[in-house]
Design a protein around this motif. Structure first.
Motif, mmCIF file in Angstrom:
data_model
loop_
_atom_site.group_PDB
_atom_site.id
_atom_site.type_symbol
_atom_site.label_atom_id
_atom_site.label_comp_id
_atom_site.label_asym_id
_atom_site.label_seq_id
_atom_site.Cartn_x
_atom_site.Cartn_y
_atom_site.Cartn_z
ATOM 1 N N ARG A 29 -1.889 11.387 0.020
ATOM 2 C CA ARG A 29 -2.954 11.551 1.032
ATOM 3 C C ARG A 29 -3.964 12.612 0.602
ATOM 4 O O ARG A 29 -5.172 12.464 0.821
ATOM 5 C CB ARG A 29 -2.350 11.923 2.391
ATOM 6 N N LEU A 30 -3.455 13.677 -0.032
ATOM 7 C CA LEU A 30 -4.347 14.741 -0.516
ATOM 8 C C LEU A 30 -5.381 14.171 -1.482
ATOM 9 O O LEU A 30 -6.531 14.614 -1.515
ATOM 10 C CB LEU A 30 -3.518 15.822 -1.221
ATOM 11 N N CYS A 31 -4.948 13.174 -2.284
ATOM 12 C CA CYS A 31 -5.846 12.576 -3.276
ATOM 13 C C CYS A 31 -6.560 11.345 -2.718
ATOM 14 O O CYS A 31 -7.129 10.547 -3.487
ATOM 15 C CB CYS A 31 -5.070 12.210 -4.539
ATOM 16 N N GLY A 32 -6.539 11.166 -1.402
ATOM 17 C CA GLY A 32 -7.332 10.107 -0.788
ATOM 18 C C GLY A 32 -6.669 8.754 -0.682
ATOM 19 O O GLY A 32 -7.320 7.758 -0.346
ATOM 20 N N TYR A 33 -5.375 8.676 -0.961
ATOM 21 C CA TYR A 33 -4.677 7.382 -0.901
ATOM 22 C C TYR A 33 -4.553 6.899 0.543
ATOM 23 O O TYR A 33 -4.235 7.682 1.440
ATOM 24 C CB TYR A 33 -3.280 7.543 -1.515
ATOM 25 N N THR A 34 -4.832 5.625 0.749
ATOM 26 C CA THR A 34 -4.732 5.095 2.115
ATOM 27 C C THR A 34 -3.700 3.963 2.225
ATOM 28 O O THR A 34 -3.513 3.400 3.301
ATOM 29 C CB THR A 34 -6.097 4.532 2.589
ATOM 30 N N GLY A 35 -3.033 3.604 1.120
ATOM 31 C CA GLY A 35 -2.079 2.495 1.128
ATOM 32 C C GLY A 35 -0.684 2.897 1.587
ATOM 33 O O GLY A 35 -0.498 3.961 2.200
ATOM 34 N N ALA A 36 0.292 2.037 1.295
ATOM 35 C CA ALA A 36 1.656 2.264 1.790
ATOM 36 C C ALA A 36 2.712 2.155 0.680
ATOM 37 O O ALA A 36 3.891 1.964 0.960
ATOM 38 C CB ALA A 36 1.963 1.266 2.907
ATOM 39 N N ASP A 37 2.305 2.293 -0.590
ATOM 40 C CA ASP A 37 3.296 2.239 -1.669
ATOM 41 C C ASP A 37 4.292 3.398 -1.586
ATOM 42 O O ASP A 37 5.358 3.343 -2.210
ATOM 43 C CB ASP A 37 2.610 2.288 -3.050
ATOM 44 N N HIS A 38 3.931 4.430 -0.842
ATOM 45 C CA HIS A 38 4.849 5.565 -0.724
ATOM 46 C C HIS A 38 6.128 5.170 0.016
ATOM 47 O O HIS A 38 7.132 5.860 -0.093
ATOM 48 C CB HIS A 38 4.173 6.745 -0.015
ATOM 49 N N HIS A 39 6.107 4.072 0.757
ATOM 50 C CA HIS A 39 7.335 3.639 1.436
ATOM 51 C C HIS A 39 8.420 3.350 0.410
ATOM 52 O O HIS A 39 9.502 3.930 0.437
ATOM 53 C CB HIS A 39 7.088 2.384 2.286
ATOM 54 N N LEU A 40 8.109 2.426 -0.517
ATOM 55 C CA LEU A 40 9.119 2.047 -1.501
ATOM 56 C C LEU A 40 9.361 3.166 -2.514
ATOM 57 O O LEU A 40 10.511 3.485 -2.839
ATOM 58 C CB LEU A 40 8.718 0.746 -2.213
ATOM 59 N N LEU A 41 8.278 3.792 -2.991
ATOM 60 C CA LEU A 41 8.459 4.864 -3.985
ATOM 61 C C LEU A 41 9.289 6.008 -3.406
ATOM 62 O O LEU A 41 10.179 6.554 -4.076
ATOM 63 C CB LEU A 41 7.100 5.393 -4.457
ATOM 64 N N GLY A 42 9.010 6.371 -2.174
ATOM 65 C CA GLY A 42 9.768 7.437 -1.516
ATOM 66 C C GLY A 42 11.239 7.058 -1.386
ATOM 67 O O GLY A 42 12.133 7.884 -1.599
ATOM 68 N N CYS A 43 11.471 5.801 -1.030
ATOM 69 C CA CYS A 43 12.844 5.294 -0.928
ATOM 70 C C CYS A 43 13.556 5.411 -2.270
ATOM 71 O O CYS A 43 14.705 5.885 -2.345
ATOM 72 C CB CYS A 43 12.808 3.848 -0.450
ATOM 73 N N LEU A 44 12.896 5.035 -3.353
ATOM 74 C CA LEU A 44 13.546 5.033 -4.668
ATOM 75 C C LEU A 44 13.841 6.455 -5.150
ATOM 76 O O LEU A 44 14.899 6.727 -5.720
ATOM 77 C CB LEU A 44 12.679 4.276 -5.685
#
Lengths: 334, 334
Positions: B67-82
């Motif tokens: 978010r700090l770098c302006g990301y607005t998507g949701a890939d953090h769901h899976l990446l965070g999970c992994l």
């Protein structure tokens, strides 16, 4: 690339090793050179198991499949090394899970340095391999190898789940064998095809070849646990049963023997109380009910399937060597 | 993406969690949904430790950096999970290596299901994460994550190498902390920057931020082992020392106390014979020689460095949240 050895000289597995010795030397050098952790203990422990006489079956198959598809480069040195690191990582963890004292006639790493070190050096070798594989920058290589590792872990848990339990369906036995043993072998074969830029059909055929060969290897190995001359492997017969592991000959026997024999076997598995006398009796029953013959025949059929997977490839030394390697899975005596 | 919470409401770590709760819910759902092995035991064991109150620090930092770098998507769901799977895999193996009975006040998986299952489910979670990460088809993500895993394993072996040995240079202590704890946190932060297509300079800055924050976290945690109210964590003081682990406050004390006190401490570490009376005396000596103050100050300096790493980024809610998270590393009481 060295000159291709002549097809006529490849008759036995020893001929295969001889013919590709110099090509595999590069894998061996990579295995040693790559053990360069600043934490010296990592190198010592990993070196102990990596220098204990492993046959480098996976690097050999990777090389043969690459050459079969016309590859002339040397990427198999590093890829073969990384596959061997992953295989070694699973052995280190297996020996802890199985409380094993001996492997290939030598004391296991866990006996020399303890379980803790074996777990962590296993983690190290696995993560080192995954770290180096990504430098190939091939999504398909990453996918094939990561898939194999994931399935191996799943196979290991399934095997542990059935530990001490003789009521395992044959389908689950085969699933364990496919995941825990055949998966990495199949991945090695496919990686050989990938670095040779082989077609998707060829990649699939060689993946299947490795899968069939790998299942044959494990089924034969499980059968040798009831038939081999123990001296060859530095371990006694019936190890799987002593550890509570039901394998194909035993599953066949349990499906055919009397209720009282079945009860005896179940009791010994559940209580881990197998005596030498019990084992002699069980092996006798296996011969009586054709369980050994059944398992050998199953392994044979997987070898035949592996050889059929090679149909679409041109004859030549690599194909000949792969066929001999497949045959070797059911003719070796450990 | 939900509406950005307002910067003025972010004062404490609780505010950060509140502000990003709904955004982290997707990570939580992924963590549960992804536990879908056909081998039910895998899901049960992994679920046990994944549902035991972990704070999801790594997924949170990944999200905040994105978010700090302006990301607005949701890939953090899976990446965070992994990333959480990988972290959990290391906890499962750590608990076996440390013979740990409790984690976050609950019985460890090894206490409930045994060491074997803990090792293999750890392998499973790790290999599952590596398998899913390659589907992102990002070489840089693969590289960053595989690098972190490799270094973690190296850090763990180095830590075990020094076990029971109080003569560890402070530089090696910091190397262990950097590898075993800070590496995966730094990788999480950088992955947030990567999915936001941030510049290399921003990626490097956020990697360093995670590294500094991670070191601060571990140094503070090691210090709390001599100062915290044990009830908060469901474990007693002095656990590291009881396990033969020298951490920063102890290393400082050993560099300053009398020879006889040093001999006493070395003896207790080597023989694993620490009594409550010994511990009270050692904590008293740490206060007398300023060892606690020294370690807290070291952690503080790493937090300051982490906050300085954010200089190049624009003010706003994500930056504010990252600064509060960094501060929290040295103000929490476990």
């Amino acid at each position: 690339m060295s000159d291709q050895p002549s097809i006529s000289t490849i008759q036995t597995m020893a001929d295969v090793w001889d013919a590709y010795r110099s090509e595999l030397q590069g894998v061996e050098e990579q295995i040693q050179k790559n053990l360069n952790s600043p934490v010296a203990l990592v190198n010592t422990v990993a070196g102990h198991i990596l220098s204990s006489g492993g046959k480098r079956v996976r690097p050999l198959l990777l090389l043969l499949c690459a050459r079969l598809c016309g590859y002339t480069g040397a990427d198999h040195h590093l890829l073969g090394c990384l596959v061997e690191y992953i295989h070694t990582a699973t052995l280190l963890h297996d020996d802890v899970v199985d409380d094993a004292d001996l492997r290939r006639g030598r004391r296991t790493a866990r006996r020399v340095w303890g379980n803790q070190i074996s777990i962590l050096v296993g983690d190290y070798l696995y993560s080192k391999a995954m770290r180096q594989i990504v430098d190939f920058r091939s999504h398909i290589v990453n996918e094939v190898l990561a898939d194999a590792c994931w399935k191996m872990a799943e196979g290991e848990v399934l095997q542990l789940y059935y530990n001490g339990n003789p009521s395992m369906p044959e389908a689950d036995y085969l699933r364990i064998v496919e995941h825990k043993t055949a998966g990495l072998i199949a991945a090695s074969c496919r990686m050989g095809a990938i670095i040779a830029d082989a077609s998707p059909a060829q990649q699939t055929a060689l993946f299947r070849f490795g899968q069939h060969l790998g299942i044959a290897f494990q089924v034969a190995d499980d059968t040798l646990d009831y038939t081999a001359n123990g001296d060859c492997l530095g371990k006694a017969l019936g190890q799987d049963l002593r550890q509570g592991k039901a394998t194909l000959p035993l599953l066949h026997l349990l499906g055919h023997c009397s209720e009282s024999d079945k009860s005896m076997i179940k009791d010994r598995m559940e209580t881990r109380s197998l005596t030498d006398q019990d084992l002699t009796r069980i092996i006798g029953l296996m011969r009586q009910y054709g369980s050994i013959v059944y398992a050998v025949d199953r392994a044979r059929r997987f070898v035949d399937a592996a050889i059929a997977d090679l149909d679409q490839f041109e004859d030549g030394t690599p194909k000949r060597a792969l066929m001999v390697a497949a045959e070797y899975m059911v003719t070796r005596d450990r």
